[in-house]
Design an enzyme around this catalytic site. Structure first.
Site, mmCIF file in Angstrom:
data_model
loop_
_atom_site.group_PDB
_atom_site.id
_atom_site.type_symbol
_atom_site.label_atom_id
_atom_site.label_comp_id
_atom_site.label_asym_id
_atom_site.label_seq_id
_atom_site.Cartn_x
_atom_site.Cartn_y
_atom_site.Cartn_z
ATOM 1 N N TYR A 1 0.859 -1.153 0.062
ATOM 2 C CA TYR A 1 0.021 -0.220 -0.152
ATOM 3 C C TYR A 1 0.928 1.195 0.119
ATOM 4 O O TYR A 1 1.745 1.400 -0.798
ATOM 5 C CB TYR A 1 -1.124 -0.036 1.085
ATOM 6 C CG TYR A 1 -2.221 0.889 1.069
ATOM 7 C CD1 TYR A 1 -2.907 0.945 -0.115
ATOM 8 C CD2 TYR A 1 -2.514 1.956 2.230
ATOM 9 C CE1 TYR A 1 -4.168 1.895 -0.220
ATOM 10 C CE2 TYR A 1 -3.450 2.624 1.963
ATOM 11 C CZ TYR A 1 -4.306 2.673 0.836
ATOM 12 O OH TYR A 1 -5.077 3.703 0.605
ATOM 13 N N LYS B 1 -20.463 -20.311 -9.162
ATOM 14 C CA LYS B 1 -19.726 -20.182 -10.461
ATOM 15 C C LYS B 1 -18.097 -19.746 -10.063
ATOM 16 O O LYS B 1 -17.035 -20.246 -10.816
ATOM 17 C CB LYS B 1 -20.507 -19.090 -11.098
ATOM 18 C CG LYS B 1 -20.114 -19.051 -12.605
ATOM 19 C CD LYS B 1 -20.968 -20.319 -13.353
ATOM 20 C CE LYS B 1 -20.836 -20.245 -14.808
ATOM 21 N NZ LYS B 1 -21.725 -21.035 -15.454
ATOM 22 N N ASP C 1 -27.383 -16.386 -15.660
ATOM 23 C CA ASP C 1 -28.791 -16.390 -15.425
ATOM 24 C C ASP C 1 -29.528 -14.908 -15.567
ATOM 25 O O ASP C 1 -30.072 -14.578 -14.546
ATOM 26 C CB ASP C 1 -28.831 -16.590 -13.793
ATOM 27 C CG ASP C 1 -28.290 -18.007 -13.448
ATOM 28 O OD1 ASP C 1 -28.159 -18.965 -14.689
ATOM 29 O OD2 ASP C 1 -28.283 -18.559 -12.361
ATOM 30 N N ASP D 1 -24.885 -19.219 -20.060
ATOM 31 C CA ASP D 1 -26.099 -20.154 -20.471
ATOM 32 C C ASP D 1 -26.503 -20.435 -21.661
ATOM 33 O O ASP D 1 -27.098 -21.196 -22.244
ATOM 34 C CB ASP D 1 -27.335 -19.082 -19.921
ATOM 35 C CG ASP D 1 -27.169 -19.051 -18.431
ATOM 36 O OD1 ASP D 1 -26.865 -20.097 -17.693
ATOM 37 O OD2 ASP D 1 -27.137 -17.934 -17.952
ATOM 38 N N ALA E 1 -36.948 -22.910 -27.265
ATOM 39 C CA ALA E 1 -36.382 -21.917 -28.111
ATOM 40 C C ALA E 1 -36.111 -20.650 -27.383
ATOM 41 O O ALA E 1 -36.133 -19.442 -27.797
ATOM 42 C CB ALA E 1 -37.646 -21.450 -28.999
ATOM 43 N N GLY E 2 -35.497 -21.115 -26.050
ATOM 44 C CA GLY E 2 -34.837 -19.952 -25.330
ATOM 45 C C GLY E 2 -33.329 -19.877 -25.633
ATOM 46 O O GLY E 2 -32.980 -19.854 -26.710
ATOM 47 N N ALA E 3 -32.626 -19.086 -24.632
ATOM 48 C CA ALA E 3 -31.336 -18.525 -24.981
ATOM 49 C C ALA E 3 -30.418 -19.673 -25.151
ATOM 50 O O ALA E 3 -29.652 -19.433 -26.288
ATOM 51 C CB ALA E 3 -30.866 -17.659 -23.653
ATOM 52 N N ALA E 4 -30.503 -20.800 -24.616
ATOM 53 C CA ALA E 4 -29.632 -21.941 -24.997
ATOM 54 C C ALA E 4 -29.859 -22.618 -26.021
ATOM 55 O O ALA E 4 -28.966 -22.890 -26.758
ATOM 56 C CB ALA E 4 -29.870 -22.906 -23.582
ATOM 57 N N ASN F 1 -32.746 -30.211 -16.877
ATOM 58 C CA ASN F 1 -32.319 -30.588 -15.452
ATOM 59 C C ASN F 1 -33.547 -30.251 -14.539
ATOM 60 O O ASN F 1 -34.093 -29.329 -14.455
ATOM 61 C CB ASN F 1 -30.935 -30.004 -15.049
ATOM 62 C CG ASN F 1 -29.942 -30.965 -14.970
ATOM 63 O OD1 ASN F 1 -30.148 -32.138 -14.895
ATOM 64 N ND2 ASN F 1 -28.795 -30.256 -15.561
#
Length: 751
Positions: A35, A90, A133, A158, A191-194, A285
């Site tokens: 410092y 994560k 998410d 995702d 038909a989502g993001a993944a 899942n």
């Protein structure tokens, strides 16, 4: 499970991550460097050149894991605060698998504009951003805008994690089924993001966009629905004319089903309606769209099945991707994670699944067979090789695509990655590189053993040795075929060849030790340890490994009787190399000499010091006792004291050595330079010679089990020719490591 998880997270300290210092903070000077006033120096350097932040701060190894909690796992929109355990988790995965540090950031923001502005303002902090998410379609917009705006990698796991891992699985599944990517008819449930990201990625791999049919809760995404405004701009690109209405219609005749929707929506009849040898990725899942056994039992032909679950083969787990993708991107200071880098990651994973699986990975998954085929199309998350296979592929793709700001030598980069997995890998890399420069013939006495065969294959693949498998040739070649190895081994079968000369050689060596000519013939035919020993002694092989299926003394006896010790040696000894996070020590003798006198201790010290130099370690030797420099005087303490005195007085000994001394004196610098400032050791010892076999064996095992050391060995020193005796139960990597050591031994003998 819920109660266990709650206890796991609330145990003091709560949560799963903490901040640790990486530099000394023990003295006033340390603090003044960390410092004020010393910290001003790197601040000025960064002010003059912003790129220096990578040199003087953690930026280059720091990722922000960012979420607003709007689409958390299967929990939905639970908000920013409730998402924090997931974001901490994560961070754990980033650190555990790729040694990347993380700050988790939970933003209580629903407005994409505000979200983007908040993350953009944090760019100076991080080397990369992992979005997590965030509900669709906001996640698409947020990622796109941040990618355009920031000069560091932005990655929405995702979307792209599932795409890359399942893409790797698809590459191998197509190869196994004998199909072609361009001809595949692929049906998506979801038909989502993944789903959208995965479909787009499959196109990058070679699947035709017009061959993809996507189904959501309202049915097939058709051009009619797109034109009516029923689809958002992201899913609209996969709308197509289709005669059917629902998922059952979409699956009829399909080669591939990709489930990213809800559990239990696919029946056996739907699977039966698919094309021959279908590929089914049911990744919802915790319950997949159709159960593993149910899908397998629906057909008589081959069904290649993957799920998101760890209790079935072929788990599509994002942890196989994001830590290593970011590792490669960070290490070349990439400005983005582009499509070329994602494709490179998928191909690297697919290729790794075709390699022999380490024993440690097999054990971690209950000793189930792991061999490339329908039930093993992607590597397991606990396979440490993913780091130095996938990250370099990503780094190379970043360089070739122009996304990298630095261009490391890839071979040197792989070595640095291996070092992240532990000091033992860093040390072994020195010997492995030496071995590759001039591979030698290694006689493997237990050539019919499956583990030995696998090790031989890796020796050839890595170019460190030329293995010679001793044993029944038919059995060995059958094992090679059953394991699916690309190995054409050199095999020596004692029972089928004419080895009268070997029997005569053994007889001449042992005839005055009670061995008759007939007994010598029997020993050559029936005992591969004697056969291998004669092979090395006659010069038909350069080194020998044995002991995997025998007790150490019985495995050591034949080479000692046939080959013996070197001309300048009267004693052999067993040495372990123990590696800690920032320290390496060599421990002797741990396997051979039970009650050594001063002559043995002196010689063992010389041999062990020579071994340390093969690993590019400059030896500093301590002869250990429970006495410090004469504080106790008896027969036991005099032996190491006298051995140390002789070594110090020998002008040919070109390394510092001292003793007798206690173990803590030998390894603590403050004791050597303070209490015992007269010692010839100015720095802690890295060669520890124990006073007897009992102490050595106990000592190395305590250091290994309680001190967290990795152990390599035992390495046999003092022999006239390179011989190493394995431990029963050694894994393939242990055998390969000792083969490399034996090759370097043989190279040194030639010199």
């Amino acid at each position: 499970m819920d109660e266990d998880a709650l206890e796991y997270h609330r145990t003091d300290p709560p949560g799963k991550i903490e901040i640790a210092t990486t530099k000394p903070t023990n003295t006033q000077r340390d603090l003044s460097l960390a410092y004020s006033p010393g910290v001003a120096a790197p601040c000025r350097e960064i002010d003059a050149d912003a790129g220096e932040a990578y040199q003087y701060t953690t930026k280059g190894n720091l990722v922000g894991v960012v979420s607003n909690g709007s689409a958390v796992l299967g929990l939905g929109d639970i908000g920013a605060q409730a998402s924090k355990p997931v974001m901490e988790g994560k961070g754990v995965l980033f650190k555990r698998f790729a040694d990347i540090d993380v700050f988790d950031i939970e933003l209580d923001l629903d407005d994409p504009d505000a979200f983007v502005e908040s993350i953009a303002a944090m760019e100076p902090t991080f080397g990369g951003i992992n979005l997590e998410d965030i509900a669709a379609p906001d996640c698409f917009e947020i990622e796109e805008r941040l990618r355009e705006r920031l000069s560091i990698p932005v990655f929405h796991d995702d979307q792209h994690g599932t795409a890359i891992i399942s893409g790797a699985a698809l590459l191998n599944a197509v190869e196994i089924s004998g199909k072609d990517l361009a001809d595949l008819q692929v049906t998506f449930a979801g038909a989502g993001a993944a789903a959208v990201a995965t479909a787009k990625f499959y196109v990058s791999l070679g699947v035709r966009r017009e061959n993809i049919t996507m189904v959501d809760i309202d049915g097939i995404l058709t051009t009619e629905r797109a034109e009516s405004g029923d689809l958002d701009e992201y899913s609209r690109q996969f709308a197509r004319d289709h005669p059917g209405d629902d998922l059952a219609d979409a699956m009829a005749g399909a080669d591939v089903f990709v489930g990213l929707s809800a559990g239990g929506i696919v029946s056996q009849e739907m699977v039966q309606s698919m094309a021959d040898d279908p590929i089914i990725f049911a990744m919802a899942n915790p319950d997949p769209e159709i159960g593993y056994e149910e899908a397998k039992q629906a057909r008589d032909d081959t069904v290649i099945m993957a799920t998101g679950r760890s209790d079935y083969p072929n788990q599509v787990n994002n942890v196989l991707g994001f830590p290593f993708i970011f590792r490669g991107a960070l290490d070349v200071r990439a400005t983005e994670i582009n499509e070329e880098m994602k494709v490179a990651a998928a191909h690297a994973l697919a290729d790794l699944a075709k390699q022999d699986v380490p024993d440690s990975v097999v054990k971690a998954y209950g000793d189930q067979p792991l061999q490339f085929g329908p039930d093993y199309i992607i590597p397991k998350p606990l396979d440490a090789r993913v780091l130095f296979e996938l990250a370099p592929a990503v780094a190379r793709a970043a360089i070739e695509s122009g996304a990298a700001r630095v261009e490391p030598d890839i071979d040197e980069y792989v070595e640095r990655l291996e070092a992240r997995l532990g000091k033992s890998r860093e040390m072994m890399r020195v010997v492995l590189n030496k071995a590759k420069s001039d591979p030698k013939r290694i006689a493997l006495a237990e050539g019919t053993d499956e583990t030995i065969v696998r090790a031989a294959s890796q020796m050839v693949e890595r170019g460190i040795a030329k293995p010679i498998l001793i044993g029944d040739e038919d059995e060995i070649r059958s094992t090679v075929a059953n394991l699916g190895l690309e190995l054409d081994p050199a095999v020596v079968d004692p029972e089928s060849g004419d080895y009268e000369g070997y029997a005569e050689h053994l007889y001449e060596r042992r005839k005055r030790n009670g061995v008759t000519r007939r007994e010598a013939e029997s020993m050559i035919r029936d005992d591969t340890n004697y056969f291998g020993s004669v092979m090395v002694d006659r010069g038909d092989a350069d080194a020998m490994l044995t002991g995997l299926t025998n007790h150490y003394p019985s495995a050591l006896r034949p080479p000692l009787q046939v080959i013996g010790t070197a001309d300048d040696a009267d004693y052999a000894a067993g040495v372990y190399m123990l590696t800690f996070k920032n320290r390496v020590i060599f421990v002797a003798d741990a396997t051979v000499n039970q009650a050594p006198g001063e002559d043995v201790l002196e010689e063992v010290t010389r041999h062990t010091a020579d071994l340390a130099r093969r690993f590019d370690v400059e030896p500093r030797a301590a002869l250990l006792s429970y006495s410090d420099f004469g504080s106790v005087d008896n027969e036991g303490t005099r032996k190491p004291r006298e051995a140390a005195r002789r070594l110090r007085g020998d002008p040919d000994v070109e390394f510092p050595v001292d003793g007798e001394m206690q173990a803590d004196t030998a390894v603590l610098e403050e004791m050597l330079t303070g209490t015992y400032e007269f010692s010839d050791l100015e720095k802690p010892a890295n060669v520890l010679v124990f006073p007897n076999l009992e102490a050595g064996n106990i000592g190395y095992k305590l250091l290994q089990r309680l001190g967290g050391a990795d152990a390599i060995g035992p390495m046999l020193v003092g022999m006239d020719e390179p011989v190493h005796v394995l431990q029963r139960g050694d894994e393939v990597k242990d055998i390969v490591n000792l083969a490399a050591v034996a090759t370097v031994d043989a190279q040194d003998d030639e010199d």
